[in-house]
Design a protein around this motif. Structure first.
Motif, short mmCIF file in Angstrom:
data_model
loop_
_atom_site.label_atom_id
_atom_site.label_comp_id
_atom_site.label_asym_id
_atom_site.label_seq_id
_atom_site.Cartn_x
_atom_site.Cartn_y
_atom_site.Cartn_z
N VAL A 75 0.84 -1.20 0.00
CA VAL A 75 0.00 0.00 0.00
C VAL A 75 0.87 1.25 0.00
O VAL A 75 0.63 2.19 -0.77
CB VAL A 75 -0.95 0.01 1.22
N GLU A 76 1.89 1.25 0.85
CA GLU A 76 2.81 2.39 0.92
C GLU A 76 3.46 2.64 -0.43
O GLU A 76 3.55 3.78 -0.90
CB GLU A 76 3.87 2.13 2.00
N TRP A 77 3.90 1.55 -1.09
CA TRP A 77 4.53 1.68 -2.41
C TRP A 77 3.54 2.23 -3.43
O TRP A 77 3.86 3.11 -4.23
CB TRP A 77 5.06 0.32 -2.86
N LEU A 78 2.30 1.73 -3.40
CA LEU A 78 1.29 2.15 -4.37
C LEU A 78 0.98 3.63 -4.23
O LEU A 78 0.90 4.35 -5.25
CB LEU A 78 0.00 1.33 -4.17
N LEU A 79 0.79 4.11 -3.01
CA LEU A 79 0.45 5.52 -2.81
C LEU A 79 1.57 6.44 -3.30
O LEU A 79 1.31 7.48 -3.90
CB LEU A 79 0.14 5.79 -1.34
N LYS A 80 2.80 6.02 -3.08
CA LYS A 80 3.93 6.81 -3.60
C LYS A 80 3.95 6.78 -5.12
O LYS A 80 4.25 7.79 -5.77
CB LYS A 80 5.25 6.26 -3.04
N ALA A 81 3.63 5.62 -5.70
CA ALA A 81 3.61 5.50 -7.17
C ALA A 81 2.53 6.39 -7.78
O ALA A 81 2.75 7.02 -8.82
CB ALA A 81 3.39 4.04 -7.56
#
Length: 502
Positions: free
Chosen positions: A174-180
């Protein structure tokens, strides 16, 4: 504005799903769309994606009025959609899925090497690493979502609709997706984010539009609001705080004794000598990154699959190797992790889905008591605020969140001594989440034993008395409620050894 939706109204007979909705999206903006289940979010986005046509209203993209009769029309206009349930071909490679419909050719055939090179360049351009040659079936859920996003970007999408994008992801994913999403927005891609998770919405969005009963109740800038204000806009009231009362647990209701399920072809066991108990008046949470044995554990302790070693006892009865019906008779209620695969029948009515697995309770002399079914199911629908046209509505016409609420209502209604609650609030709105959490805590107070499996660490921490963490098919650690934190659980989820196993 890149996108303008003006006065969008959608009627289905006497039902108005969208009522004079105005929605805008700027270039490079992340605009969240939130609301309770059945508020009209999905209908509005299906209209934008060409899956539905509005009864009234206009859609303008870059100032040009559009009329979409199919998703193909929307895609040609630069609108792409990543559905909550991915639309991928598991047996195809990553590259094959991304270029489908736009395959590079070599003579009369498909040039797979060129496709892989194109996908590698695309993933580098957008900062979304994938292996073009990997089979989708072998990719984790987070990578499958990247594939979906890259697929719509490859189709030329400038507007990307993300439907509940973090529903099945781990916290790190989730953290990676939001940054992406933020990174892609800086590259000029515009996002419409449908979500129930208010902290994620506020972390990733520029603006937030709230729907309730098919109408817009407010559009606010993310930095100018908070979860309390958004909740009130969503449900029209202030949410009560869920309280977990202190309880002294009683006897063992579930006993899992050193169960093992061997892997295929001599590989690692998917479950390796797992043992634990769940006592009356206790909620035990199971945390772990998806794929570490949770699904197999749930299936083993509900009679949906056999085990190779060990025993399962339910309320004192040895149910090892028995049918799922025997597990039910021994006192099991089961909110399954996949509501469609295990928990419902899309083609059957709401009433039929509501009594599934409990037909004996609603029959006399081998005949179903239709009056009792109608009265009882209507009470459940009212208590859990399930939005449906009637009891004769087919399950496929309910939103995912409303089907989830119906399943929870069904499983909690029968007062069984043991409840498996697997992802009980997946895809439901904040009001329904409150209702479901209250129901689980009430069952706990009534001396019920509950095994809670959730990818939401906040849910695990909020409800659990004890927390077990699974890693590679083994229990990596056990934490009491008073000592558990997201950080300590995350370390164990990643295979760390910083916490002793009790």
């Amino acid at each position: 504005m890149l996108l303008q939706m003006k006065g969008i109204t959608k009627r289905y007979g006497s039902l108005t799903a969208n009522d004079d909705i105005h929605f805008t999206l700027a270039e490079g903006e992340v605009h969240a769309l939130i609301g309770e289940n059945g508020a009209g979010k999905s209908t509005l986005m299906r209209i934008l994606y060409g899956e539905e046509q509005p009864t009234e209203g206009q859609i303008l993209i870059a100032g040009q009025e559009q009329s979409f009769t199919s998703p193909s029309d929307a895609i040609r206009a630069g609108v792409g959609m990543v559905h909550q349930h991915f639309m991928l071909f598991p047996s195809f490679t990553v590259a094959e899925n991304i270029v489908i419909g736009r395959e590079p050719r070599a003579g009369m055939g498909f040039d797979r090497k060129a496709a892989a090179e194109h996908v590698r360049a695309l993933s580098e351009k957008y900062g979304m690493p994938v292996d073009p040659w990997a089979k989708v079936a072998d990719c984790p859920v987070g990578v499958q979502q990247r594939i979906e996003i890259l697929k719509v970007l490859n189709q030329g999408a400038k507007i990307v609709i993300l439907d509940e994008p973090s529903g099945a992801l781990t916290p790190l994913e989730v953290e990676w997706l939001l940054k992406a999403i933020k990174r892609l927005a800086k590259q000029g891609i515009s996002f419409i984010l449908i979500s129930h998770k208010l902290h994620e919405v506020m972390d990733s969005s520029d603006r937030i539009t709230v729907l309730r009963d098919g109408r817009v109740t407010g559009t606010v800038r993310a930095e100018e609001t908070d979860a309390v204000k958004l909740s009130q806009l969503m449900v029209g009231r202030e949410l009560a705080l869920t309280e977990k009362k202190p309880i002294v647990p009683g006897k063992n209701i579930l006993e899992v004794r050193e169960i093992t399920i061997h892997g295929s072809k001599g590989g690692k066991p998917v479950l390796d000598h797992i043992g634990f108990t769940v006592r009356a008046g206790e909620i035990v949470g199971i945390a772990g990154v998806s794929g570490n044995g949770q699904s197999e554990l749930l299936q083993a302790i509900s009679g949906l699959r056999g085990i190779d070693e060990g025993r399962v006892l339910l309320d004192g009865q040895d149910v090892t190797g028995k049918t799922s019906g025997t597990f039910r008779e021994a006192g099991l209620a089961h909110i399954p992790e996949d509501r469609y695969m295990w928990g419902s029948a899309k083609e059957e009515t709401v009433a039929d889905n509501a009594i599934m697995g409990h037909m004996r309770s609603f029959s006399r002399g081998g005949l179903l008591r239709k009056g009792l079914i109608k009265e009882t199911v209507a009470q459940w629908i009212d208590a859990y605020k399930v939005k449906t046209g009637s009891l004769d509505t087919r399950g496929k016409h309910l939103s995912g969140g409303n089907m989830q609420k119906l399943i929870v209502a069904r499983e909690m209604a029968h007062g069984t001594p043991f409840v498996i609650a697997a992802e009980p609030t997946r895809g439901v709105d904040i009001g329904a989440m409150e209702t479901i959490h209250d129901a689980l805590l009430k069952r706990r107070e009534e001396n019920g034993a509950i095994l809670l499996v959730s990818s939401e660490l906040t849910e695990i921490l909020k409800l659990s008395d004890r927390i077990l963490v699974l890693f590679e098919g083994r229990i990596a650690g056990e934490l009491g409620a008073e000592e558990a934190t997201e950080e300590r659980i995350s370390i164990l989820m990643a295979g760390g050894t910083g916490v002793e196993t009790n």
